[in-house]
Design a protein around this motif. Structure first.
Motif, mmCIF file in Angstrom:
data_model
loop_
_atom_site.group_PDB
_atom_site.id
_atom_site.type_symbol
_atom_site.label_atom_id
_atom_site.label_comp_id
_atom_site.label_asym_id
_atom_site.label_seq_id
_atom_site.Cartn_x
_atom_site.Cartn_y
_atom_site.Cartn_z
ATOM 1 N N SER A 157 -21.849 37.105 -32.867
ATOM 2 C CA SER A 157 -22.587 36.560 -31.961
ATOM 3 C C SER A 157 -22.469 35.082 -32.436
ATOM 4 N N ILE A 158 -22.973 34.577 -33.638
ATOM 5 C CA ILE A 158 -22.910 33.467 -34.159
ATOM 6 C C ILE A 158 -21.362 32.699 -34.181
ATOM 7 N N SER B 53 -30.558 33.394 -33.687
ATOM 8 C CA SER B 53 -29.920 34.749 -33.111
ATOM 9 C C SER B 53 -30.371 35.288 -31.604
ATOM 10 N N GLU B 54 -29.654 36.032 -31.090
ATOM 11 C CA GLU B 54 -30.218 36.610 -29.714
ATOM 12 C C GLU B 54 -31.213 37.597 -30.079
ATOM 13 N N GLU C 114 -18.980 33.597 -32.194
ATOM 14 C CA GLU C 114 -18.808 33.418 -30.554
ATOM 15 C C GLU C 114 -19.288 32.285 -30.268
ATOM 16 N N ARG C 115 -20.795 32.060 -30.355
ATOM 17 C CA ARG C 115 -21.348 31.030 -29.731
ATOM 18 C C ARG C 115 -20.974 29.842 -30.656
ATOM 19 N N LEU D 22 -27.911 28.231 -35.411
ATOM 20 C CA LEU D 22 -27.879 28.680 -34.001
ATOM 21 C C LEU D 22 -29.010 29.916 -34.318
ATOM 22 N N LYS E 106 -18.469 27.651 -28.914
ATOM 23 C CA LYS E 106 -18.634 26.864 -27.609
ATOM 24 C C LYS E 106 -19.095 25.416 -28.226
#
Length: 158
Positions: free
Chosen positions: A24-25, A123-124, A27-28, A121, A31
């Protein structure tokens, strides 16, 4: 002809093993950066379940189709790995308040040492409970960790 600089962030860690939170980190991070270098740290003082080569190969398998992501190993200081990778800064993930305090201190030190900035970032929420150390514990007791690791991550049997 003017060439366009691609912004690159180095994402350092032990990644023992690489988790959905790490994915996730990355992929984000894409951005805000054009490239991510996943840097698998080699630290002789840290006992890892998987060798550096096993970790690198497993992570490369996840990102095989994405040219924007490379996977390397490094030993020593992260700021040196940033320079060796021709990266512009460091990417880190934060799961907890304790992570935040640690990462803030490291970011301050890296900026003071080498003028290198760190992007944090968070985490979700649904991934915040996933940690490599928890997964190593599950592996140790023969539990299935597939719900917590990225699709395509091929780990050797332990």
């Amino acid at each position: 002809m003017k060439t366009c600089h691609k912004r690159t962030l180095l994402f350092p860690g032990s990644f023992d093993p690489f988790t959905k939170g790490h994915l996730s980190i990355v992929e984000r991070g894409l951005k805000i950066a054009d490239r991510i270098v996943v840097a698998v740290g080699i630290n002789e003082a840290k006992r890892c379940m998987f060798s550096a080569e096993e970790r690198v190969n497993a992570i490369k398998g996840v990102f095989a189709a994405d040219e924007r992501i490379s996977v390397v190993t490094y030993g020593g200081l992260t700021v040196d790995a940033v320079k060796e990778s021709d990266a512009d800064g460091i990417l880190r993930g934060v799961r907890t308040l304790a992570d935040f305090e640690y990462e803030r201190n490291m970011a301050d030190m890296n900026r003071m040492l080498a003028g290198i900035e760190t992007v944090l970032l968070f985490s979700e929420p649904e991934l915040a409970c996933i940690s490599s150390s928890a997964l190593r514990e599950l592996i140790k007791f023969g539990r299935d960790i597939s719900p917590f690791i990225p699709e395509g991550l091929m780990l050797p049997k332990k």
